[in-house]
Design a protein around this motif. Structure first.
Motif, short mmCIF file in Angstrom:
data_model
loop_
_atom_site.label_atom_id
_atom_site.label_comp_id
_atom_site.label_asym_id
_atom_site.label_seq_id
_atom_site.Cartn_x
_atom_site.Cartn_y
_atom_site.Cartn_z
N ASP A 1 0.79 -1.23 0.00
CA ASP A 1 0.00 0.00 0.00
C ASP A 1 0.82 1.27 0.00
O ASP A 1 0.26 2.36 -0.03
CB ASP A 1 -0.92 0.02 1.22
CG ASP A 1 -1.94 -1.10 1.18
OD1 ASP A 1 -2.44 -1.40 0.09
OD2 ASP A 1 -2.21 -1.69 2.24
N GLY A 2 2.14 1.17 0.06
CA GLY A 2 2.99 2.35 0.06
C GLY A 2 2.80 3.16 -1.22
O GLY A 2 2.47 2.61 -2.28
N TYR A 3 3.00 4.47 -1.14
CA TYR A 3 2.74 5.31 -2.31
C TYR A 3 3.61 4.94 -3.50
O TYR A 3 3.19 5.06 -4.64
CB TYR A 3 2.89 6.80 -1.96
CG TYR A 3 4.30 7.26 -1.75
CD1 TYR A 3 5.05 7.73 -2.81
CD2 TYR A 3 4.89 7.23 -0.50
CE1 TYR A 3 6.34 8.16 -2.63
CE2 TYR A 3 6.18 7.65 -0.31
CZ TYR A 3 6.91 8.11 -1.38
OH TYR A 3 8.19 8.52 -1.19
N ASP A 4 4.81 4.45 -3.26
CA ASP A 4 5.67 4.08 -4.38
C ASP A 4 5.15 2.86 -5.13
O ASP A 4 5.09 2.84 -6.36
CB ASP A 4 7.11 3.85 -3.91
CG ASP A 4 7.20 2.93 -2.71
OD1 ASP A 4 6.18 2.57 -2.13
OD2 ASP A 4 8.34 2.58 -2.35
N ARG B 1 12.05 1.88 -6.32
CA ARG B 1 12.88 1.27 -5.28
C ARG B 1 12.65 2.02 -3.98
O ARG B 1 12.92 3.20 -3.88
CB ARG B 1 14.35 1.35 -5.65
CG ARG B 1 14.67 0.63 -6.93
CD ARG B 1 16.10 0.82 -7.32
NE ARG B 1 16.33 0.30 -8.66
CZ ARG B 1 17.42 0.53 -9.34
NH1 ARG B 1 18.40 1.26 -8.82
NH2 ARG B 1 17.56 0.04 -10.55
N ASN B 2 12.16 1.34 -3.02
CA ASN B 2 11.88 1.96 -1.73
C ASN B 2 13.07 1.72 -0.81
O ASN B 2 13.35 0.60 -0.41
CB ASN B 2 10.62 1.36 -1.12
CG ASN B 2 10.22 2.04 0.15
OD1 ASN B 2 11.00 2.75 0.76
ND2 ASN B 2 8.99 1.82 0.57
N ALA B 3 13.76 2.79 -0.48
CA ALA B 3 14.90 2.69 0.43
C ALA B 3 14.52 3.22 1.80
O ALA B 3 15.34 3.77 2.52
CB ALA B 3 16.08 3.48 -0.13
N GLY B 4 13.27 3.06 2.14
CA GLY B 4 12.77 3.58 3.40
C GLY B 4 13.49 2.98 4.60
O GLY B 4 13.62 1.78 4.72
N GLU B 5 13.95 3.84 5.46
CA GLU B 5 14.66 3.44 6.67
C GLU B 5 13.94 4.03 7.86
O GLU B 5 13.56 5.19 7.84
CB GLU B 5 16.11 3.96 6.65
CG GLU B 5 16.93 3.45 5.50
CD GLU B 5 17.25 1.97 5.63
OE1 GLU B 5 17.27 1.47 6.77
OE2 GLU B 5 17.47 1.33 4.60
#
Length: 97
Positions: A12-15, A36-40
């Motif tokens: 469900d993330g916006y990316d 590419r989600n580099a969410g930290e």
């Protein structure tokens, strides 16, 4: 963690939503679209202030566009220096997204 799509929010993330929505258009144009989600989350003691220096290692050196979503944790007066760091470090990458 919501912007980073942690836990079971990855789908469900916006990316990922944007990728699902726009991929057919890119496919019709003969190209691929990859997010590419580099969410930290910063749970290991770091934060947006020092993760800036790892952008290339987190997303790769072949990206065309970079977005930044740490504003949830920044106060109005604190975030501007980090925004500038993101831009400067991104511009030092091979493709300068």
């Amino acid at each position: 963690s919501v912007a980073a799509a942690h836990d079971n929010c990855h789908y469900d993330g916006y990316d990922m939503q944007t990728q699902r929505l726009l991929s057919p258009i890119w496919k019709a144009a003969g190209s691929d679209l990859e997010f590419r989600n580099a969410g930290e989350g910063g749970s290991c003691g770091d934060s947006h202030r020092d993760q800036v220096y790892c952008i290339e290692h987190m997303v790769g050196s072949d990206i065309d566009l970079l977005t930044y979503s740490w504003t949830y944790f920044e106060s109005r007066e604190r975030g501007y220096k980090e925004h500038e760091k993101v831009l400067r470090w991104a511009l030092m990458m091979d493709k300068a997204p």
